[in-house]
Design an enzyme around this catalytic site. Structure first.
Site, PDB file in Angstrom:
ATOM      1  N   ASP A 270     -66.926  52.846  32.945  1.00  0.00           N
ATOM      2  CA  ASP A 270     -68.282  53.357  32.777  1.00  0.00           C
ATOM      3  C   ASP A 270     -69.111  53.219  34.049  1.00  0.00           C
ATOM      4  O   ASP A 270     -70.115  53.891  34.214  1.00  0.00           O
ATOM      5  CB  ASP A 270     -68.988  52.726  31.569  1.00  0.00           C
ATOM      6  CG  ASP A 270     -69.077  51.211  31.628  1.00  0.00           C
ATOM      7  OD1 ASP A 270     -68.613  50.618  32.617  1.00  0.00           O
ATOM      8  OD2 ASP A 270     -69.603  50.618  30.667  1.00  0.00           O
TER       9      ASP A 270
ATOM     10  N   ASP B  75     -64.861  50.517  37.264  1.00  0.00           N
ATOM     11  CA  ASP B  75     -64.619  49.214  36.655  1.00  0.00           C
ATOM     12  C   ASP B  75     -63.590  49.342  35.525  1.00  0.00           C
ATOM     13  O   ASP B  75     -63.163  50.459  35.202  1.00  0.00           O
ATOM     14  CB  ASP B  75     -65.930  48.587  36.175  1.00  0.00           C
ATOM     15  CG  ASP B  75     -66.565  49.317  35.002  1.00  0.00           C
ATOM     16  OD1 ASP B  75     -66.160  50.462  34.714  1.00  0.00           O
ATOM     17  OD2 ASP B  75     -67.471  48.745  34.369  1.00  0.00           O
TER      18      ASP B  75
ATOM     19  N   ASP C  15     -63.434  49.374  32.270  1.00  0.00           N
ATOM     20  CA  ASP C  15     -63.589  50.280  31.122  1.00  0.00           C
ATOM     21  C   ASP C  15     -64.148  51.638  31.519  1.00  0.00           C
ATOM     22  O   ASP C  15     -64.470  52.461  30.667  1.00  0.00           O
ATOM     23  CB  ASP C  15     -64.427  49.634  30.018  1.00  0.00           C
ATOM     24  CG  ASP C  15     -65.884  49.459  30.397  1.00  0.00           C
ATOM     25  OD1 ASP C  15     -66.155  49.227  31.594  1.00  0.00           O
ATOM     26  OD2 ASP C  15     -66.752  49.532  29.516  1.00  0.00           O
TER      27      ASP C  15
ATOM     28  N   SER D 200     -66.038  45.005  30.148  1.00  0.00           N
ATOM     29  CA  SER D 200     -66.450  45.716  31.354  1.00  0.00           C
ATOM     30  C   SER D 200     -65.847  45.068  32.601  1.00  0.00           C
ATOM     31  O   SER D 200     -64.631  44.974  32.725  1.00  0.00           O
ATOM     32  CB  SER D 200     -67.974  45.767  31.416  1.00  0.00           C
ATOM     33  OG  SER D 200     -68.417  46.586  32.472  1.00  0.00           O
TER      34      SER D 200
END
Length: 571
Positions: free
Chosen positions: A306, A302, A304, A150
């Site tokens: 999400d 961010d 990734d 993340s």
């Protein structure tokens, strides 16, 4: 003579056997000779599953992300899937982000699954985490893996596990998987890939995911309104560049300016100190681009994809960052208003949030006669709500840490569809001669003025973990009776599954899964929560205050927050 704890050394010696590759052994021997502190941190425990799966620093050892710890987890998961789905041709989807080694790690994981006779659908290049959640259901898989850490610093990587509903592992399945993993030795891992079981996927899933995002994230905004909205976007060197510009264009948002310096995926995240849209500094370049292009809205995601951060123009025409709670309030209110206009609300719908997020979402849900469900921190609990309540239709839900989910076609926070929803709100409000900022003020005016503040303290390594444990112990054993001049009326100890009413002295069960979280509620409506992060070496304090005052409330609420932080001694 460098001293190494015998217990640590016993763990280290297992890694100096022929099963482990020569490079690994050589570098571990270097640690023994030169860096005993790093050696201890690398081996003193096994890397554990937290709120977002297994996440940690890359390197050699039991407490690091590497080929062997990933392999052991995957072998354990393979064994679990065989028991859970006996006689079934098991399928798993795998995605990865922009981080160093993510692509190689994804292939290691695919190799182990394939060696166990499990069919693997592997994205050939980086993709957003929500697309992996979507792919699990779309491809009728029994599990999914995404290699990501993340928004953690560059030295981190991670391993998120999803089951057949597209949601992350939760209890009791997480404990069952961990038990399988813990029953194994590294030598039990089968790394012998069977390439016949590995299939690379890309465009078909991309197109299906984009179409589903547009279906769930758009609400009748006119073509002209979409074309008139000026958007500044940054992917912060992450995966969203593969999907968000495409989805915006397909939806009719053609006036998009992209921060070019941050558009190239890069695991070093060279232009930011932290690739976290929760941090104002992460959106600095996007804000500068917005001022240059006179954009109406800034969106940053961010690595990734999400989480998303949003900035909008305030009454002075200046860009103002929204926090995660404000974004969640706007999105939830807008969705419920759209559902009401469409005549789709009949008491059988729900919205969701978490125990550390703003209480304002529940008030909005009550106003629209929509069910409100609340769970522990982490989107896996919202996914579990969707799974556990098939009699209710999920509208949307979020948490304070900049995550939101629209509809149930994905079962994790989804910055792709949430970006589209944010643009729909901004475009419609602009077309009405208003703005997203004014819309937020209207919602506050209707439901009360709430302000939230997060304090996050980093404590790295073994010593840091011990300090965090002591802080939580002290808060638990010596509870506050008064906070910032207001009497504490209730304390929820999620670890003990216990709610204590300080007025009556009575306790009752909370009926939540046990988690190391403490929440104080005060007489004046303030809410203060403390919890160690499940994915980072941090302890977090969540402060929520409110007032029904309509005028001059900003200073009043900030003073409350400052007073609470001072008493916690963490400001």
């Amino acid at each position: 003579m460098i001293y190494v704890d015998p217990k640590i050394l016993a763990r280290v010696n297992k890694w100096l056997t022929p099963f482990f590759d020569e490079k690994t052994q050589t570098e571990i021997k270097e640690m023994i000779a030169r860096d005993p502190e790093k050696l201890e941190d690398s081996f003193y425990k096994n890397l554990e599953f937290g709120t977002g799966g297994m996440r940690g620093i890359m390197g050699h050892g039991d407490n690091r992300i590497n080929k062997y710890t990933l392999g052991k987890n995957t072998q354990g998961l393979s064994n679990y899937l065989r028991k859970r789905f006996p006689g079934k041709n098991i399928k798993v989807a795998i995605a990865f982000d922009c981080r160093h080694n993510s692509k190689e790690f994804a292939k290691f994981v695919a190799d182990v699954f394939s060696a166990n006779g499990i069919k693997v659908f592997l994205f050939s290049e980086l993709r957003p985490t929500p697309e992996l959640s979507f792919a699990v259901k779309y491809l009728d898989c029994q599990a999914g893996i995404v290699l990501t850490a993340s928004h953690n610093p560059p030295e981190y990587n991670g391993y998120k596990v999803y089951l057949e509903d597209g949601g992350q592992l939760v209890s009791p399945q997480d404990k069952e998987v961990v038990a399988e993993i813990n029953s194994l030795q590294y030598q039990d891992v089968n790394f012998g890939a069977n390439e016949n079981f590995i299939e690379f996927i890309d465009s078909e899933v991309d197109e299906a995911f984009a179409a589903a995002s547009i279906k769930n994230g758009t609400f009748g905004t006119s073509k002209e309104a979409r074309e008139n909205l000026k958007i500044a976007f940054t992917s912060l060197h992450g995966t969203s560049i593969t999907m968000i510009p495409k989805v915006l264009e397909q939806a009719g948002y053609t006036n998009v300016s992209i921060v070019k310096e941050q558009a190239e995926p890069d695991g070093d995240f060279p232009t930011v100190k932290s690739p976290n849209p929760e941090e104002p500094a992460a959106l600095k370049m996007a804000l500068e681009l917005a001022d240059k292009e006179n954009s109406d809205i800034v969106i940053g995601t961010d690595p990734d994809s999400d989480r998303l951060g949003i900035a909008v123009r305030n009454d002075k025409g200046e860009m103002q960052l929204l926090n995660g709670n404000q974004t969640m309030v706007l999105m939830t209110h807008f969705l419920l208003e759209q559902w009401k206009k469409a005549g789709k609300l009949n008491g059988k719908q729900f919205v969701a949030s978490t125990i550390v997020s703003t209480p304002m979402v529940e008030k909005i849900a009550e106003h629209y006669n929509v069910n409100y469900l609340e769970g522990l921190t982490g989107f896996k609990w919202i996914a579990k709500m969707i799974k556990d309540h098939p009699e209710l239709e999920f509208i949307g839900g979020g948490e304070e840490s900049f995550g939101y989910l629209v509809g149930d076609f994905v079962r994790d926070k989804d910055a792709v569809t949430a970006t589209l929803l944010a643009c729909e709100i901004a475009a419609q409000k602009k077309a009405e001669g208003s703005s997203m900022y004014n819309y937020l003020k209207e919602v506050y005016n209707q439901f009360g003025n709430y302000r939230e503040h997060l304090i996050s303290i980093t404590k790295k390594g073994k010593k840091g973990a011990e300090e965090i444990s002591e802080m939580m112990k002290s808060l638990r054993e010596n509870p506050f009776k008064e906070i910032a001049g207001s009497k504490v009326v209730r304390m929820d100890d999620i670890l003990k599954d216990e709610c204590t009413d300080f007025i009556t002295g009575k306790t009752s069960a909370l009926n939540l899964p046990k988690s190391n979280v403490l929440i104080y509620f005060t007489e004046d409506g303030s809410k203060i929560a403390a919890r160690p992060s499940g994915t980072e070496p941090k302890i977090k304090f969540y402060i929520s205050v409110n007032t029904i005052e309509k005028e001059n409330f900003t200073e009043t609420l900030q003073k409350k927050i400052d007073a609470i932080a001072a008493q916690l001694n963490v400001n």
